[in-house]
Design an enzyme around this catalytic site. Structure first.
Site, PDB file in Angstrom:
ATOM      1  N   ASN A 146      72.337  31.014  56.728  1.00  0.00           N
ATOM      2  CA  ASN A 146      71.597  30.079  55.999  1.00  0.00           C
ATOM      3  C   ASN A 146      71.871  29.387  54.991  1.00  0.00           C
ATOM      4  O   ASN A 146      71.326  28.559  54.267  1.00  0.00           O
ATOM      5  CB  ASN A 146      70.284  30.645  55.557  1.00  0.00           C
ATOM      6  N   LYS A 187      81.300  41.354  54.303  1.00  0.00           N
ATOM      7  CA  LYS A 187      80.212  41.486  55.593  1.00  0.00           C
ATOM      8  C   LYS A 187      80.251  40.490  56.482  1.00  0.00           C
ATOM      9  O   LYS A 187      80.445  39.222  56.033  1.00  0.00           O
ATOM     10  CB  LYS A 187      78.882  41.357  54.617  1.00  0.00           C
TER      11      LYS A 187
END
Ligand SMILES: Cc1cc2nc3c(=O)[nH]c(=O)nc-3n(C[C@H](O)[C@H](O)[C@H](O)COP(=O)(O)O)c2cc1C
Length: 310
Positions: A146, A187
């Protein structure tokens, strides 16, 4: 009756930290470090706050979170809404620091939306400089769908640049009196192919990161989601299999030597155990808690502890 007796939980040691149990609250729930003491009281074994960016930012316009209860899934396009690294550091300075808290606190860092991708390292460094003192571990989030271009930071050359900068800053701070090197984790996205994962693992090894978090949300739209038009990252049950597959792949590729935090589609003890069996040292939940409530983490931790005692 939900029992939170810590004696019933099986502790885990990973990347030099002691976790009272294997189940953590994933990044994105406590973006500004407001809720983690409550999460600790609810029985989570760790909390990862953030994603925090160097600059405060409002995130995307609402609506930006969409629930799909039948599928136990969520689509979100929050866009790193957060108060910024300085405000979060100020809040954390009112609490006991690393090693003095009931549970480890991870701090997940991302890129400010306005920061050019070519200057991403500087942006992460600015957050690292003010937040590292407060973190039991730091996560470099290069996998949210996003923030435009963010996932390009998983490309080998860009990742190398980013890790060189942050591991350098980490080494430098550990040379100062009373400071320690903070465990650094990366991540990653579930949408990476295996050759890309191999490349990422190579860079992780070169810079001796302490671990990897697999995975963030997916842009893929499996099954009934092929007809859903909301943009954003899909999480929850539809992510389960892919996330576990990646955990297994990483565990095999690294001979089990790289600690993995497994996250994606955990909806109960079986899906949590599956990730530990695939090679994860710890797991995290987010979407599952949206549907199963605040005791979901402690119920899972108890079920996993009972299973490990068998
Ligand atoms: C509403 C929402 C916001 C999220 N925000 C973040 C975030 O800020 N940083 C991050 O690294 N992951 C974020 N995530 C991803 C989760 O941490 C997790 O990786 C993903 O949702 C898969 O786990 P789950 O299936 O248990 O939800 C977010 C997820 C959701 C549902």
């Amino acid at each position: 009756m939900v029992r939170l007796d810590p004696g019933r939980f099986r502790p885990v040691e990973a990347f030099g930290l002691k976790f009272p149990n294997a189940v953590g609250l994933a990044a994105g729930f406590d973006k500004n470090a407001c809720a983690w003491p409550a999460a600790a009281a609810l029985g989570f074994g760790h909390v990862e706050i953030g994603t925090v960016t160097a600059l405060a930012q409002p995130g995307n316009p609402r609506p930006r979170v969409f629930r799909y209860p039948k599928q136990e899934a969520v689509i979100n396009r929050m866009g790193f809404n957060n108060q910024g690294a300085a405000a979060v550091a100020r809040r954390l300075s009112g609490y006991p620091g690393p090693g003095l808290r009931r549970i480890p606190l991870g701090i997940n860092l991302g890129k400010s939306k306005v920061a050019d991708i070519d200057r991403a390292a500087e942006d992460y460094l600015a957050s690292f400089a003010v937040l590292a003192d407060h973190a039991d571990y730091v996560v470099l989030n290069v996998s949210s769908p996003n923030t435009p271009n963010l996932r390009e930071l998983q490309d080998e050359a860009r990742l190398r640049q980013l890790l060189e900068a942050v591991t350098g800053a980490n080494r430098e701070r550990s040379g100062r009196p009373g400071k320690r090197r903070v465990p650094l984790l990366l991540k990653i996205s579930p949408d990476l192919g295996f050759p890309q994962i191999d490349a990422v693992l190579g860079v992780i090894a070169d810079f001796a990161l302490e671990g990897v978090i697999a995975t963030n949300t997916t842009l893929s739209r499996p099954g009934v989601f092929s007809r859903v038009t909301e943009s954003g990252g899909l999480s929850g049950a539809p992510l389960r299999a892919r996330s576990t597959e990646i955990i297994g792949y990483i565990a095999r590729a690294t001979g089990g030597r790289l600690p993995i935090i497994g996250v994606g589609g955990i909806t109960g003890p079986a899906s949590a155990a599956e990730k530990l069996d695939a090679g994860a040292a710890l797991v995290q939940v987010y979407s599952g808690m949206i549907y199963r409530g605040p005791f979901f983490g402690s119920a899972l931790a108890r079920a996993l502890s009972d299973r490990q005692r068998l």
